[in-house]
Write an enzyme that holds these catalytic residues in place. Sequence first.
Site, PDB file in Angstrom:
ATOM      1  N   ALA A  10      83.223 -71.561  26.521  1.00 41.84           N
ATOM      2  CA  ALA A  10      83.098 -72.390  27.731  1.00 41.84           C
ATOM      3  C   ALA A  10      81.716 -73.046  27.833  1.00 41.84           C
ATOM      4  CB  ALA A  10      83.381 -71.556  28.970  1.00 41.84           C
ATOM      5  N   ALA A  12      80.576 -75.533  26.114  1.00 40.90           N
ATOM      6  CA  ALA A  12      80.548 -76.955  25.717  1.00 40.90           C
ATOM      7  C   ALA A  12      81.977 -77.486  25.696  1.00 40.90           C
ATOM      8  CB  ALA A  12      79.930 -77.096  24.316  1.00 40.90           C
ATOM      9  N   PHE A  14      85.675 -78.815  25.404  1.00 34.82           N
ATOM     10  CA  PHE A  14      86.931 -78.537  26.124  1.00 34.82           C
ATOM     11  C   PHE A  14      86.784 -77.336  27.057  1.00 34.82           C
ATOM     12  CE2 PHE A  14      89.428 -80.041  22.104  1.00 34.82           C
ATOM     13  CZ  PHE A  14      89.129 -81.358  22.404  1.00 34.82           C
ATOM     14  N   ASP A  60      80.181 -62.934  20.551  1.00 34.50           N
ATOM     15  CA  ASP A  60      80.605 -63.761  19.420  1.00 34.50           C
ATOM     16  C   ASP A  60      82.030 -63.329  19.064  1.00 34.50           C
ATOM     17  OD1 ASP A  60      81.087 -64.751  16.790  1.00 34.50           O
ATOM     18  OD2 ASP A  60      78.943 -64.742  16.354  1.00 34.50           O
ATOM     19  N   VAL A  61      82.979 -64.251  19.121  1.00 36.04           N
ATOM     20  CA  VAL A  61      84.385 -63.857  18.880  1.00 36.04           C
ATOM     21  C   VAL A  61      84.609 -63.340  17.458  1.00 36.04           C
ATOM     22  CG1 VAL A  61      85.396 -65.396  20.648  1.00 36.04           C
ATOM     23  CG2 VAL A  61      85.171 -66.218  18.282  1.00 36.04           C
ATOM     24  N   SER A 140      95.340 -78.033  16.966  1.00 38.56           N
ATOM     25  CA  SER A 140      94.782 -79.355  16.620  1.00 38.56           C
ATOM     26  C   SER A 140      95.848 -80.163  15.895  1.00 38.56           C
ATOM     27  CB  SER A 140      93.580 -79.176  15.693  1.00 38.56           C
ATOM     28  OG  SER A 140      93.128 -80.414  15.189  1.00 38.56           O
ATOM     29  N   TYR A 153      89.464 -76.138   7.468  1.00 37.25           N
ATOM     30  CA  TYR A 153      89.643 -76.318   8.921  1.00 37.25           C
ATOM     31  C   TYR A 153      91.133 -76.498   9.236  1.00 37.25           C
ATOM     32  CZ  TYR A 153      89.459 -78.079  13.664  1.00 37.25           C
ATOM     33  OH  TYR A 153      89.687 -78.248  15.012  1.00 37.25           O
ATOM     34  N   THR A 188      83.215 -84.308  21.563  1.00 34.57           N
ATOM     35  CA  THR A 188      82.539 -83.166  22.185  1.00 34.57           C
ATOM     36  C   THR A 188      81.357 -82.848  21.254  1.00 34.57           C
ATOM     37  OG1 THR A 188      83.937 -81.683  20.914  1.00 34.57           O
ATOM     38  CG2 THR A 188      84.749 -82.289  23.099  1.00 34.57           C
ATOM     39  N   PHE A 190      81.910 -81.046  18.769  1.00 35.04           N
ATOM     40  CA  PHE A 190      82.673 -80.654  17.586  1.00 35.04           C
ATOM     41  C   PHE A 190      82.132 -81.269  16.285  1.00 35.04           C
ATOM     42  CE2 PHE A 190      86.158 -81.613  14.652  1.00 35.04           C
ATOM     43  CZ  PHE A 190      86.746 -80.373  14.465  1.00 35.04           C
TER      44      PHE A 190
END
Length: 253
Positions: A10, A12, A14, A60-61, A140, A153, A188, A190
């Site tokens: 959260a 940055a 989206f 950190d996920v 995506s 990716y 963004t 990204f």
Amino acid sequence: MKKIVMITGATAGFGEATAHEFAKNGYDLIITGRRVDRLNALSETLARSYGAEVFILNFDVRNNTQTQKSIYNLPAKWQNIDVLVNNAGLASGFGPVQDGNIEDWDKMIDTNVKGLLYVTRCVAPMMIKNKKGHIINIGSTAGKEAYLNGNVYCATKFAVDALTKSMRIDMLPHGIRVTSVCPGMAETEFSLVRFHGDSDKAKNVYKGLEPLSAKDIADVIYFVASRPANVNIADIVVTPLAQANTSNILRKE
Ligand code: NDP
Ligand code: 8X3
């Protein structure tokens, strides 16, 4: 009692825009990310602008121990999560597989696939216990169609697509909704992250077209979350008007 949304990433893009959207619509929020200064600033803004209560989780996920410690130690009230937005993710690098950088690959796989799983592994049992919930995974267009230099990716986002479909089956007996929102080109942080901080390369991605904004996607995420309880939107693909698919993009001179 107000509903609770948990949004990963959260700080940055989206995630941040989605936090505004849910707060504006009366939700309390759990916001996560690694940059705690940004989480603190966002929390203050959400409280001031919308009167939202906000709980910050700074982890950190990619680190399952940190993820479990953060989520399992949520105070009881905050374990009542209505909506989980699995948004934290990134692209790192852009090039053919034969020139690929292993660190970039690990970062993407560990964040976009394993991180999403670690968070879901903690939150889904809470939703099952509470007999309600909605998991929204950010996929995506890269998870629908591979494109030149997208290899790893794209693979991570194909994995998100498969996981979303599987989770919907797993959650079926529990009445928990599962949705994927799959954006195309959105400006963004990204591309800045993908090109390792090279702002010229990042800007060039959107040259000659009007990309999606973070708000465009936040609107869609809130839309899928706000359907009547009997409605589950399974999958939604959103592109800028100038983008027909991952490779056909109309740019003005
Ligand atoms: P941003 O770079 O603007 O935001 C990414 C967010 O993810 C940040 O809040 C960042 O927080 C968080 N994040 C990244 N790595 C980690 C980590 N290891 N642990 C915790 N949080 C992390 O990008 P977007 O908003 O554009 O991207 C959000 C999602 O949308 C990603 O999954 C991305 O793949 C996807 N997406 C993006 C598109 C685009 O064109 N922009 C299109 C389609 C999908 P922090 O650095 O503070 O940890
Ligand atoms: C991010 C959008 O087009 O760079 O998922 O793959 S794209």
